[in-house]
Design a protein around this motif. Structure first.
Motif, PDB file in Angstrom:
ATOM      1  N   GLN A 254       0.821  -1.209   0.000  1.00  0.00           N
ATOM      2  CA  GLN A 254       0.000   0.000   0.000  1.00  0.00           C
ATOM      3  C   GLN A 254       0.858   1.264   0.000  1.00  0.00           C
ATOM      4  O   GLN A 254       0.601   2.202  -0.768  1.00  0.00           O
ATOM      5  N   HIS A 337      -3.523  -2.726  -3.010  1.00  0.00           N
ATOM      6  CA  HIS A 337      -2.703  -1.601  -3.452  1.00  0.00           C
ATOM      7  C   HIS A 337      -3.264  -0.268  -2.971  1.00  0.00           C
ATOM      8  O   HIS A 337      -2.513   0.670  -2.697  1.00  0.00           O
ATOM      9  N   GLY A 339      -5.200   0.126  -0.203  1.00  0.00           N
ATOM     10  CA  GLY A 339      -5.765  -0.272   1.087  1.00  0.00           C
ATOM     11  C   GLY A 339      -6.129   0.875   2.004  1.00  0.00           C
ATOM     12  O   GLY A 339      -6.741   0.652   3.048  1.00  0.00           O
ATOM     13  N   GLU A 340      -5.766   2.114   1.648  1.00  0.00           N
ATOM     14  CA  GLU A 340      -6.171   3.253   2.472  1.00  0.00           C
ATOM     15  C   GLU A 340      -7.688   3.340   2.551  1.00  0.00           C
ATOM     16  O   GLU A 340      -8.246   3.827   3.542  1.00  0.00           O
ATOM     17  N   ARG A 465       0.467   3.937   8.402  1.00  0.00           N
ATOM     18  CA  ARG A 465      -0.487   4.254   7.339  1.00  0.00           C
ATOM     19  C   ARG A 465      -1.403   5.399   7.743  1.00  0.00           C
ATOM     20  O   ARG A 465      -1.696   6.293   6.941  1.00  0.00           O
TER      21      ARG A 465
END
Length: 495
Positions: A254, A337, A339-340, A465
């Motif tokens: 990610q 990819h 994943g946010e 993240r």
């Protein structure tokens, strides 16, 4: 999956399989001119059938393949020893591909060990029958005179072929300088194509390494695109499957994607392809939706956009006409990819309790468990829903204890699936960051519960993240931002 089974049954009809098995038996019983002519007459259709078999096998593990096609070994074995079948390059290549699909990388029992040995002997036989091997008359008599089995002989032959090719490739390089004349670029391209069906076999590894480190004389790529694609796909699977799809790996993917997209969108004069061109094998509507960055939308529209993404993913993976397990994997990998959006789904769950909760829980269940079937995914949603409901009852409480939070996240049995545990930890972390009383016990909870459960790396990745997303959104003074930075500092110090 039902769709996968339907597609595979359609691709390889049982009547067709039995027909070719009968043909292989018939061809092996006589060596008359008529039988040889019959082989040659049927070769185009046989090649078409073998290609169908391979397209089905490549999406299965060896156990599933044997269960689906119990007589596959008998068919392939008979065809491999028919000189008129393997004399046709395309059939020989496809037979190799099929055999490699049946090979168990990690054999679990004596049956799989024996099957691997049989597969390797057949592969060695095919290689020795090709232009790469020693195709002399009387090889069988020669092997007998040596006093060793054909499997031993062919195994050594393959190692010699690999060693010879490696020496040839490395001999073309001297002290970093490219010495022309030893190996042509066209020859290297042919060698790379030759390796495509053999990429997962241990004995071929030195040749793969030599090819990947080879530098030709010109500026053009000399390795075949098929070889590079096969290596890339295999590497991504040894990276993902060996780690079990752990959240740490998903975080790396990610973060890389976010950095790549950010670099791509910089205003410069360099010629660039559109972003969606980097994901050509995916459903383009889904690609476009995921490429929409959260800070390009008002926060009030995040929930709506997430529903749109979820509806598309559901339609794709629950489609009864889905061609293969690879389609499901590709959709999941694409979602990872970006994943946010999964992180935002967790936040939306806790910040706005509405009819969307089931939708977002399904999305998170898919994110953490793409390989499960519909029934198991539903069970994950049920387990996560129980925790979620208890957390929402505590969300507005200003005085919380660690015990309260542990009780909300606990289960009566210890049968909760690992993917559910990942999902629950994700919910817990967001609860600590965004609830009224969670931030007061966050550091204590991280210290006493998270560190004790050996999940520090996972939580650290989630915090990284979150911090990156806050920074992208330009958030600086909010309470959650400060808490994330404090927790990261604590975990860095602990580590």
């Amino acid at each position: 999956m039902e769709g996968e089974e339907m597609a595979q049954d359609t691709a390889v009809p049982k009547l067709s399989f039995q027909y070719w098995l009968d043909k292989a038996v018939e061809w092996g019983q006589t060596t008359t001119l008529e039988s040889q002519q019959d082989v040659c007459l049927h070769l185009p259709k046989l090649q078409e059938f073998l290609q169908q078999i391979y397209e089905s096998l490549k999406h299965m593990n060896s156990t599933t393949a044997i269960q689906r096609f119990p007589l596959i070994g008998q068919l392939l074995g008979r065809l491999c020893w028919n000189p008129f079948v393997v004399g046709y390059d395309e059939s020989q290549k496809t037979l190799m591909w099929c055999l490699c699909c049946l090979y168990s990388n990690e054999p679990q029992n004596p049956v799989e060990l024996k099957a691997n040995s049989w597969i390797l002997s057949l592969l060695c036989h095919l290689l020795s029958s090709s232009s790469w091997g020693a195709n002399e008359v009387g090889t069988g008599t020669f092997i007998s005179a040596l006093g060793c089995t054909s499997a031993d002989y062919y195994s050594k032959l393959v190692k010699n072929i690999v060693s010879s090719l490696v020496t040839e490739l490395k001999g073309n390089q001297f002290n970093g300088l490219n010495i022309q004349g030893r190996v042509s670029d066209d020859h290297v391209t042919v060698v790379s194509l030759f390796c495509v069906p053999l990429i997962t076999l241990p004995d071929v590894t030195p040749l793969l390494e030599a090819l990947l480190t080879y530098h030709g004389g010109g500026s053009q790529e000399v390795l075949s695109s098929e070889f590079l694609e096969a290596v890339n796909e295999t590497f991504l699977k040894n990276a993902l499957l060996e780690t079990g799809g752990t959240p740490e790996v998903m975080t790396i993917i990610q973060m890389f994607t976010q950095c790549f997209v950010q670099a791509h969108q910089k205003d410069n004069k360099q010629h660039k392809f559109p972003l969606k061109a980097y994901f050509p094998h995916h459903h383009q509507h889904l690609v476009i939706a995921l490429l929409k960055h959260p800070f390009d939308l008002p926060a009030t529209l995040w929930s709506q956009h997430l529903k749109y993404i979820t509806d598309m993913l559901k339609a794709i993976i629950e489609d009864k006409s889905i061609r293969s397990y690879a389609d499901l994997f590709e959709s999941w990998f694409l979602f990872v990819h970006f994943g946010e959006w999964a992180d935002i789904a967790v936040e939306q769950l806790l910040k706005s309790e509405d009819e969307s909760s089931d939708t977002f829980l399904w999305l998170l269940a898919f994110y953490y468990s793409p390989h499960n079937d519909k029934e198991k995914r539903t069970q994950i949603v049920v387990e996560a829903r129980a925790v979620y409901d208890r957390l929402m009852m505590l969300f507005s409480c200003t005085n919380l204890s660690i015990t309260d939070l542990q009780a909300a996240a606990s289960t009566k049995t210890d049968k909760r699936q690992p993917c559910t545990k990942h999902l629950v930890r994700h919910l817990l972390l967001s609860f600590l960051l965004f609830s009224s009383g969670g931030h007061k016990i966050a550091q204590e909870f991280i210290s006493h519960v998270i560190l004790a459960s050996n999940t520090t790396n996972e939580v650290f990745g989630l915090l990284i993240r979150t911090a990156y997303r806050f920074n992208q959104l330009g958030l600086k003074n909010q309470r959650a931002v400060k808490l994330v930075n404090e927790l990261l500092q604590e975990l860095r110090f602990t580590d």
